[in-house]
Scaffold this active site. Structure first.
Site, PDB file in Angstrom:
ATOM      1  N   CYS A 169       0.853  -1.186   0.000  1.00 52.52           N
ATOM      2  CA  CYS A 169       0.000   0.000   0.000  1.00 52.52           C
ATOM      3  C   CYS A 169       0.889   1.237   0.000  1.00 52.52           C
ATOM      4  CB  CYS A 169      -0.959   0.004   1.176  1.00 52.52           C
ATOM      5  SG  CYS A 169      -0.242  -0.468   2.741  1.00 52.52           S
TER       6      CYS A 169
ATOM      7  N   GLU B 175      -8.044   8.144   3.271  1.00 50.98           N
ATOM      8  CA  GLU B 175      -7.636   7.754   1.935  1.00 50.98           C
ATOM      9  C   GLU B 175      -8.801   7.434   1.011  1.00 50.98           C
ATOM     10  OE1 GLU B 175      -3.201   6.073   2.612  1.00 50.98           O
ATOM     11  OE2 GLU B 175      -4.770   4.550   2.498  1.00 50.98           O
TER      12      GLU B 175
END
Length: 175
Positions: free
Chosen positions: A62, A110
């Protein structure tokens, strides 16, 4: 750490320094990858030098795209940089948004482009010690049991992904 990442400031997408994004809790672009094989899901333990969530287990990879970088290019770049993985076919798995405190007064808010890839069982890894301290394959049911028993050992985003978006991310094997 003056890497600029895409974040929303006053309703506009703009390049903002990565640490400032997390300290201010700004919504920003991110990419998350799940590599799957007959051995399960490849997860990684974040390096102790990471500025947030060090030593916690996360999904395969990620990160945040660089300003102007396409999501798929970012996903492939970070698989290579963090784990030495190249040549997998990345399949887009949609987008999710989440917000989570990650310690030290920082927030991950996010908008995540999700990707998955199927790997051969003998996939070779080359861990970048600056990013990853360990990696392992784990079956989904075992991972869910580990998270239930010790949630503090896993990143908030991995817990959110598996609790709320498992089927979207993993496909039919996600339940």
């Amino acid at each position: 750490m003056d890497e600029m990442i895409p974040a929303w400031v006053e309703g506009q997408l703009a390049p903002v320094e990565k640490l400032a994004v997390h300290l201010r809790g700004l919504r920003h672009k991110a990419v998350s990858v799940f590599v799957l094989s007959e051995r399960g899901i490849l997860i990684q333990q974040r390096a102790l030098a990471k500025y947030h969530t060090p030593g916690l287990w996360a999904n395969t990879c990620c990160t945040h795209p660089r300003w102007g970088e396409a999501d798929a290019e970012c996903a492939a770049r970070r698989l290579r940089e963090e784990l030495g993985i190249v040549g997998l076919h990345l399949q887009a798995a949609g987008r999710v948004e989440y917000r989570a405190e990650v310690g030290g007064g920082m927030v991950e808010h996010e908008e995540v482009a999700l990707f998955r890839a199927v790997a051969p069982a003998d996939l070779a890894l080359r861990l970048n010690a600056d990013e990853v301290m360990a990696a392992r394959w784990v079956e989904l049911a075992a991972l869910q049991a580990e998270i239930a028993a010790a949630p503090e050992a896993f990143t908030p985003w991995l817990r959110i992904y598996l609790a709320d978006h498992s089927r979207q991310i993993l496909g039919p094997v996600g339940g």
